[in-house]
Design an enzyme around this catalytic site. Structure first.
Site, mmCIF file in Angstrom:
data_model
loop_
_atom_site.group_PDB
_atom_site.id
_atom_site.type_symbol
_atom_site.label_atom_id
_atom_site.label_comp_id
_atom_site.label_asym_id
_atom_site.label_seq_id
_atom_site.Cartn_x
_atom_site.Cartn_y
_atom_site.Cartn_z
ATOM 1 N N GLY A 149 0.262 -1.527 -0.241
ATOM 2 C CA GLY A 149 -0.268 0.216 0.499
ATOM 3 C C GLY A 149 0.969 1.373 0.303
ATOM 4 O O GLY A 149 2.663 1.451 0.171
ATOM 5 N N GLN A 169 2.976 9.610 0.793
ATOM 6 C CA GLN A 169 4.511 9.066 0.951
ATOM 7 C C GLN A 169 5.199 9.148 0.498
ATOM 8 O O GLN A 169 6.553 9.424 -0.046
ATOM 9 C CB GLN A 169 4.110 7.501 1.174
ATOM 10 C CG GLN A 169 4.276 7.063 2.739
ATOM 11 C CD GLN A 169 3.538 5.449 2.742
ATOM 12 O OE1 GLN A 169 2.791 5.154 2.397
ATOM 13 N NE2 GLN A 169 4.891 5.375 3.003
ATOM 14 N N CYS A 181 5.928 -0.116 6.731
ATOM 15 C CA CYS A 181 5.558 0.709 6.423
ATOM 16 C C CYS A 181 6.968 1.516 5.736
ATOM 17 O O CYS A 181 8.001 1.139 6.010
ATOM 18 C CB CYS A 181 5.294 2.398 6.906
ATOM 19 S SG CYS A 181 4.946 3.386 6.242
ATOM 20 N N LEU A 182 6.637 1.515 4.262
ATOM 21 C CA LEU A 182 8.051 1.797 3.367
ATOM 22 C C LEU A 182 8.526 3.290 3.788
ATOM 23 O O LEU A 182 9.564 2.957 3.069
ATOM 24 C CB LEU A 182 7.521 2.208 1.723
ATOM 25 C CG LEU A 182 6.759 0.643 1.551
ATOM 26 C CD1 LEU A 182 6.684 1.118 -0.618
ATOM 27 C CD2 LEU A 182 7.362 -0.259 1.413
ATOM 28 N N HIS A 185 -4.272 1.206 7.887
ATOM 29 C CA HIS A 185 -3.071 1.998 7.938
ATOM 30 C C HIS A 185 -3.252 2.804 6.817
ATOM 31 O O HIS A 185 -1.863 4.065 7.495
ATOM 32 C CB HIS A 185 -1.530 0.438 7.439
ATOM 33 C CG HIS A 185 -0.055 0.969 7.462
ATOM 34 N ND1 HIS A 185 0.373 1.133 8.310
ATOM 35 C CD2 HIS A 185 0.196 2.569 6.509
ATOM 36 C CE1 HIS A 185 1.617 1.098 7.742
ATOM 37 N NE2 HIS A 185 1.944 2.602 6.885
ATOM 38 N N GLU A 186 -2.823 2.444 5.814
ATOM 39 C CA GLU A 186 -3.228 3.893 4.641
ATOM 40 C C GLU A 186 -3.655 5.017 5.148
ATOM 41 O O GLU A 186 -2.989 6.163 4.779
ATOM 42 C CB GLU A 186 -3.475 3.808 2.846
ATOM 43 C CG GLU A 186 -2.318 2.635 2.651
ATOM 44 C CD GLU A 186 -1.105 2.790 3.278
ATOM 45 O OE1 GLU A 186 -0.328 3.593 2.829
ATOM 46 O OE2 GLU A 186 -0.058 1.598 3.269
ATOM 47 N N HIS A 217 -2.734 7.155 6.814
ATOM 48 C CA HIS A 217 -0.823 8.474 6.290
ATOM 49 C C HIS A 217 -2.257 9.587 5.671
ATOM 50 O O HIS A 217 -1.109 10.578 6.179
ATOM 51 C CB HIS A 217 -0.998 7.425 5.212
ATOM 52 C CG HIS A 217 0.522 6.891 5.914
ATOM 53 N ND1 HIS A 217 1.653 7.372 5.594
ATOM 54 C CD2 HIS A 217 0.801 5.347 4.862
ATOM 55 C CE1 HIS A 217 2.896 6.056 6.406
ATOM 56 N NE2 HIS A 217 1.783 5.486 6.392
HETATM 57 NI NI NI Z 1 3.169 3.279 5.838
#
Ligand code: NI
Length: 159
Positions: free
Chosen positions: A46, A51, A91-92, A133-134, A137
C-alpha cells in the site's frame, strides 16, 4: 509511469493532513500510476500520496502476492468498522521496523475511482489492515504512534 522518491520517517510531511482531490485530471491518473510503480518497486502492499510528497487524499493498495490486483482510492471515507485484529505491519516510510497494531477486522469504505465514479468496498482481514494503515497516512498518523509493540528488521509485508 515514473518511480518517485519515498519520503521517510524524519520528513515532517508525513505528519501533515492530506487535502481532498477536488478534480480528477490526467495529472491525478499519472500520480496514481507513479504511486503504483513506486509501491511495487519497493514490494509494498500500500502507498499513500503523502509518501511521495503529495498531500492529497489518494491511496493505492495491492495485497496479492502476484501484485496484479491494484485498488485505487480517491478521497476515501470510512462508512463503518467492525471487529478487531492484531498483527505485525511495516511501512515503506519507516524502513527496517515493524510494529504490532490493533486494527478493525472489517472496514466498509467509500471512495472514487480514477474515472470519478463512486464505489463502496468491504475490506476484511489483511485488506482492512492495509486500508486502515493507509487511511492513517492521509491524516498524518504513522503506525508507530499506535503500535503496542515494535521490533527492528521485521520481515512482514511493508505498507
Ligand atoms: Ni505506511
Amino acid at each position: 509511469m515514473a518511480l518517485r522518491s519515498l519520503r521517510v520517517v524524519q520528513d515532517d510531511i508525513l505528519h501533515k493532513v492530506s487535502r481532498p482531490v477536488v478534480q480528477i485530471t490526467d495529472k491525478t491518473c499519472q500520480l496514481l500510476d507513479d504511486m503504483l510503480e513506486t509501491m511495487y518497486h519497493h514490494n509494498g502492499v500500500g502507498l499513500a500520496a503523502v509518501q511521495i510528497g503529495v498531500l492529497r487524499r489518494l491511496l493505492v493498495i495491492d495485497i496479492t502476492e502476484e501484485g496484479d490486483s491494484p485498488i485505487e482510492f480517491i478521497n476515501p471515507e470510512v462508512i463503518s468498522h467492525k471487529g478487531s485484529q492484531t498483527g505485525w505491519e511495516g511501512c515503506l516510510s519507516i524502513p527496517g521496523k515493524s510494529g504490532n497494531v490493533v486494527r478493525p477486522n472489517i472496514t466498509i469504505v467509500r471512495a472514487l475511482n480514477r474515472h470519478g465514479e463512486p464505489f463502496e468496498m468491504h475490506c476484511e482481514g489483511q485488506l482492512a489492515v492495509a486500508l486502515n494503515h493507509e487511511l492513517d497516512h492521509l491524516d498524518g498518523v504513522l503506525y508507530t504512534q499506535k503500535a503496542i509493540e515494535m521490533r527492528q528488521q521485521g520481515d512482514e509485508d511493508e505498507e
